[in-house]
Scaffold this motif. Structure first.
Motif, short mmCIF file in Angstrom:
data_model
loop_
_atom_site.label_atom_id
_atom_site.label_comp_id
_atom_site.label_asym_id
_atom_site.label_seq_id
_atom_site.Cartn_x
_atom_site.Cartn_y
_atom_site.Cartn_z
N LEU A 25 1.58 4.98 55.78
CA LEU A 25 0.36 4.82 56.66
C LEU A 25 0.67 4.74 58.12
O LEU A 25 1.79 4.30 58.49
N ARG A 26 -0.18 5.38 58.73
CA ARG A 26 0.08 5.30 60.33
C ARG A 26 -0.09 4.13 60.85
O ARG A 26 -0.70 3.07 60.01
N SER A 27 0.44 3.70 61.90
CA SER A 27 0.55 2.31 62.41
C SER A 27 -1.05 2.09 62.87
O SER A 27 -1.82 2.81 63.15
N GLY A 28 -1.17 0.69 63.21
CA GLY A 28 -2.59 0.24 63.47
C GLY A 28 -3.06 0.76 64.78
O GLY A 28 -4.38 1.27 64.82
N SER A 29 -2.28 0.95 65.79
CA SER A 29 -2.72 1.63 67.31
C SER A 29 -2.60 3.13 66.97
O SER A 29 -3.51 3.68 67.66
N GLY A 30 -1.85 3.73 66.06
CA GLY A 30 -2.12 5.33 65.92
C GLY A 30 -1.26 5.87 67.02
O GLY A 30 -1.11 6.90 67.14
N LYS A 31 -0.42 5.17 67.97
CA LYS A 31 0.33 5.50 69.04
C LYS A 31 1.84 5.87 68.41
O LYS A 31 2.05 5.13 67.45
N PRO A 32 2.64 6.83 69.04
CA PRO A 32 4.09 6.65 68.78
C PRO A 32 4.98 5.59 68.62
O PRO A 32 4.70 4.72 69.38
N HIS A 33 5.65 5.42 67.58
CA HIS A 33 6.42 4.29 67.52
C HIS A 33 7.55 4.56 66.74
O HIS A 33 7.58 5.57 65.79
N ALA A 34 8.54 3.83 66.65
CA ALA A 34 9.78 3.79 65.83
C ALA A 34 9.44 3.36 64.53
O ALA A 34 8.74 2.24 64.30
N ALA A 35 10.09 3.88 63.52
CA ALA A 35 9.73 3.35 62.12
C ALA A 35 10.79 2.12 61.65
O ALA A 35 12.14 2.60 61.69
N THR A 36 10.47 1.05 61.72
CA THR A 36 11.62 -0.17 61.43
C THR A 36 11.22 -1.01 60.48
O THR A 36 11.78 -1.94 59.96
N LEU A 83 4.83 9.13 65.51
CA LEU A 83 5.48 9.06 63.84
C LEU A 83 4.44 8.06 63.17
O LEU A 83 3.76 7.18 63.88
N ARG A 84 4.55 8.27 61.96
CA ARG A 84 3.72 7.15 61.12
C ARG A 84 4.76 5.87 60.71
O ARG A 84 5.76 5.89 61.22
N ALA A 85 4.08 5.04 60.15
CA ALA A 85 4.91 3.71 59.81
C ALA A 85 6.07 4.29 58.87
O ALA A 85 7.19 3.47 59.02
N SER A 86 6.06 5.28 58.10
CA SER A 86 7.16 5.54 57.31
C SER A 86 8.19 6.48 58.02
O SER A 86 9.24 6.52 57.39
N GLY A 87 7.90 6.68 59.51
CA GLY A 87 8.99 7.50 60.30
C GLY A 87 8.72 8.92 59.85
O GLY A 87 9.33 9.53 60.72
N GLU A 88 7.70 9.38 59.34
CA GLU A 88 7.56 10.89 59.22
C GLU A 88 6.57 11.44 60.44
O GLU A 88 5.98 10.58 61.18
N PRO A 89 6.82 12.56 60.69
CA PRO A 89 5.87 12.93 61.86
C PRO A 89 4.52 12.99 61.83
O PRO A 89 3.94 13.30 60.44
N TYR A 90 3.63 12.57 62.46
CA TYR A 90 2.25 12.07 62.40
C TYR A 90 1.41 13.29 61.77
O TYR A 90 0.27 13.30 61.01
N ILE A 91 1.86 14.41 62.20
CA ILE A 91 0.87 15.79 61.55
C ILE A 91 0.78 15.90 60.11
O ILE A 91 0.05 16.38 59.47
N SER A 92 1.88 15.11 59.49
CA SER A 92 1.88 15.15 58.05
C SER A 92 0.45 14.84 57.31
O SER A 92 -0.09 15.21 56.46
N HIS A 93 -0.08 13.90 58.09
CA HIS A 93 -1.25 13.06 57.82
C HIS A 93 -2.51 13.82 57.67
O HIS A 93 -3.07 14.05 56.90
N PRO A 94 -2.77 14.63 58.94
CA PRO A 94 -3.88 15.39 59.08
C PRO A 94 -3.75 16.81 57.87
O PRO A 94 -4.76 17.01 57.50
#
Length: 757
Positions: A25-36, A83-94
């Motif tokens: 799932l994407r982060s709450g803010s939806g902004k780029p972040h590292a998956a930790t 990135l999403r919370a899983s560390g994947e590129p965000y484009i995978s979600h759309p």
């Protein structure tokens, strides 16, 4: 990495869980972040467009496919580095959201909007930029999907409610908005395992409260069932696992019984000349859990967790197959439902019956045609999957349009976003009752609906003027809960008004919003008008005239008293929040904008010298106390109650006397206006001999005296006498006396009294 389209998605629990581990799932803010996040899976390959292109190429033209590819390139560039919370590129979600929409065979503009649905919210892409690149239709869809985050709100709840309102109103204009949003939420729910437990529960609760009911209301039963199971797993993981293991064990224990029933059905239907597709079905884990809670049963007591679906070619074969199986196994009385003759609100059609199988096991069967099955699984989305213009789909689209239009009607009368969301939640009841109008028209209402809900479903004016109802030919209170098959007649009167008490038992969002709108606007208008009357009287005592509406004195007075306008001052007077004498004194030249305690007492004394004239039809600004039921001709007094205006009592009313002793400063002299209303209700108790036809003779005398009986009950005092309780309409105390004299002419009448209190 690609997901299968929703058309192929399984509602089964294991399939949902397997799907849940693929993307994060994407982060709450939806902004780029590292998956930790602890336990985050290793980075998968970069998302590919190839599977999506292959899927949409099967039904879109090459130019439309290219438009979708262009939207992908734009979205990929906009989300680059995110990135999403899983560390994947965000484009995978759309891409995953678009594949679900492609499973519904949505058009190119909707698919482009699905790919772009987060670019405004997350990447500061402007709506105008989307208009220029992809056209206004795509831009409107994306804008409808964008949450409101850059405005100032008093709370997170208000922001969320306002975002929901924006999305639902966009959905009312174009249903593709909610289809894309449901696909977005479905993918987020499938990938919820990488976020914190607190966020999982919050997102799951929101999904269960809003998105799952919307999916059900639109007939998207596959996604509805998957939402329920995924939310159950996220909110109560331990209960979910225990129930999951119990179902697996029960499945093994009952395999022999289910297999025996299936073999018997597969043999019986061809023998009757019916070609059918028979498949087993299992209740969802959430459905089993909810049944255990509602019926307070243990798992071992929930027997009907298995069922069968029989799909035939034609509508008559549904009934033939039903009759065949009723001969094979004994049906359970009261468990037959014909949703073919009367479809559900979301267009669902099937025959349901529960049969007692071998060893006493109850098993539910559903019978439907292939077209009914498409609508049952895909709901309103079947419009894009199957474009035949048959009657069923047209009816479904019409019902959906009516519901969406009702959202716009509710919005037009609701100022607060939280209140709007409450109305919509009320309208998303999954169950329904089906009632008939006197002309035979079928109307669907939520379970627990009342005649008031039906009245507003017919027309706003019918609801506002409802005074009584007939259910199956018998008078019934407006708060009576309706049952399927009831024939309802609404009795109206031009003098009737909605009551705030109706809000305690109405069930539809439309009825609730119409009542609140009426009470809010009409109460304000009535209180303004009555406040003007009170102020005019108070000014006359000071030998002053009421200032014109545009007089600057009103603005000065409003500023000094914290009011926003002249109308608000008058409304406060009408509702008892301000005393007219105090406000009137503010206009006196020697005390301009001054009000001392001594002056206020003088003003109250002056106000008491001039009685306020009561007509009885002022509305909510003046109320006739139900404890004594004053009539024109009675000596009356009135108390100013905060927020309710004047409450008028008879002078000898014990309730009024006690209240006046406690707060004498809030009581003012009143008198009946010579132009009083002609419709007042009062009650009579009549003791009469218990003889045949006596009630008819009393009713005839009441009618001859130009009165009307609005309600009657009776109580047996003894073997030979009966006590009648009548509520009648009169225009004055003198008229009531005429009615009483007329009733005394009936020989059987022994005693008649007016009831107060």
């Amino acid at each position: 990495m690609a997901f299968p389209g929703l058309k192929h998605a399984s509602s089964g629990l294991l399939a949902a869980l397997r799907a849940g581990s693929r993307l994060g799932l994407r982060s709450g803010s939806g902004k780029p972040h590292a998956a930790t996040h602890a336990g985050t899976p290793s980075l998968p390959p970069i998302a590919s467009l190839a599977p999506l292109t292959e899927l949409i190429g099967s039904y879109l033209s090459p130019s439309d496919v290219e438009k979708v590819r262009e939207a992908y390139r734009f979205a990929d560039s906009a989300h680059l580095g995110q990135l999403r919370a899983s560390g994947e590129p965000y484009i995978s979600h759309p891409i995953a959201v678009t594949e679900i929409c492609a499973g519904w065979k949505l058009d190119a503009n909707a698919l482009a909007a699905a790919l772009l649905h987060d670019v405004i919210e997350d990447q500061d892409v402007s709506k105008q930029e989307l208009v220029e690149k992809f056209g206004p239709e795509v831009a409107e869809l994306v804008d409808g999907l964008t949450k409101l985050e850059r405005l100032d709100f008093a709370s997170k709840a208000q922001q969320q409610a306002e975002s929901f309102r924006k999305m639902l109103l966009a959905m009312a204009r174009d249903v593709r908005v909610i289809l894309i949003k449901l696909a977005d939420r479905l993918h987020n729910m499938r990938t919820l395992d990488v976020v914190s437990a607190e966020k999982r529960r919050r997102v799951a609760r929101e999904t269960l409260d809003i998105y799952a009911p919307i999916a059900h209301r639109l007939g998207l039963n596959v996604i509805y069932r998957e939402f329920q199971n995924l939310c159950f797993a996220a909110m109560y993981p331990n209960r979910y696992q225990v129930l999951h293991r119990a179902v697996l064990a029960a499945r093994g224990n009952r395999r022999e019984v289910i297999g025996k029933i299936e073999d018997a059905v597969r043999a019986a239907l061809p023998a009757a000349g019916i070609e059918a597709e028979v498949s087993g079905r299992e209740k969802t884990l959430y459905g089993i859990y909810r049944k255990m809670l509602e019926q307070k049963k243990s798992f071992s007591e929930v027997l009907d967790i298995y069922g069968f679906r029989v799909i035939v070619h034609t509508l008559p074969e549904c009934y033939l197959a039903l009759g065949t199986l009723h001969q094979l196994y004994r049906p359970v009385p009261g468990k037959f439902k014909d949703y073919i003759a009367i479809p559900k609100l979301n267009g669902y059609q099937s025959l349901h019956t529960t049969l007692v199988g071998p060893y006493g096991t109850p098993v539910e069967f559903q019978f439907r045609t292939r077209d009914m099955h498409h609508v049952a699984e895909e709901g309103v989305a079947s419009h894009w999957l199957y474009k035949e213009s048959d009657t069923t789909l047209n009816d479904l689209q019409k019902r959906t349009h009516q519901w969406l239009q009702s959202l716009l009607d509710i919005q037009s009368q609701t100022g607060d976003s939280g209140e709007f969301l409450d109305h919509v939640k009320v309208d998303l009841f999954p169950d329904a009752v089906y009632v008939f109008t006197p002309r035979g028209k079928i109307i669907s209402l939520p379970r627990g609906a009342t005649p008031v809900d039906l009245a507003y479903a017919i027309h706003t004016d019918v609801g506002n003027q409802a005074v009584a109802s007939k259910i199956n030919g018998e008078f019934a209170p407006l708060r009576t809960e309706l049952s399927s098959g009831d024939t309802i007649e609404i009795i109206t009167s031009p003098a009737s008004r909605p009551s705030a008490q109706w809000l305690n038992y109405v069930r539809t969002g439309r009825a609730r919003s119409e009542i609140r709108h009426y009470l809010r606007t009409v109460k304000y208008e009535e209180s303004v008008g009555f406040g003007e009357r009170l102020l005019t009287q108070a000014l006359e005592e000071l030998h002053l005239a009421l200032p014109a509406a545009d007089d600057p004195q009103w603005d000065k007075l409003a500023r000094s008293t914290g009011a926003s306008s002249r109308d608000e001052i008058l409304s406060d007077i009408g509702l008892g929040k301000r005393l007219a004498a105090v406000v009137a004194r503010r206009f006196a030249p020697e005390n301009a904008l001054m009000a001392t305690t001594a002056a206020a007492m003088d003003e109250m004394t002056a106000a008491r010298a001039a009685p306020i004239l009561i007509q009885g039809n002022e509305g909510q600004a003046v109320q006739l106390a139900p404890c004594c039921g004053p009539l024109p001709g009675d000596a009356i007094v009135a108390g100013v109650r905060l927020g309710q205006g004047l409450v008028v009592h008879t002078a000898d009313c014990p309730v009024a006397q006690r209240a006046q002793a406690r707060e004498p400063e809030r009581w003012v002299p009143v008198a009946w206006d010579s132009q009083a209303s002609k419709h007042f209700s009062t009650r009579l108790d009549i003791v009469t001999r218990n003889e045949r036809g006596v009630l008819g003779r009393i009713a005839a005398e009441v009618s001859a005296a130009d009165s009307n009986i609005t309600h009657v009950t009776m109580h047996d005092d003894a073997v030979s006498t009966v006590l009648l309780h009548l509520t009648i309409q009169v225009d004055s105390r003198k008229h009531l006396a005429q009615v009483i004299r007329a009733v005394r002419h009936v020989p059987q009448v022994q005693k008649i009294v007016r009831v107060k209190g």
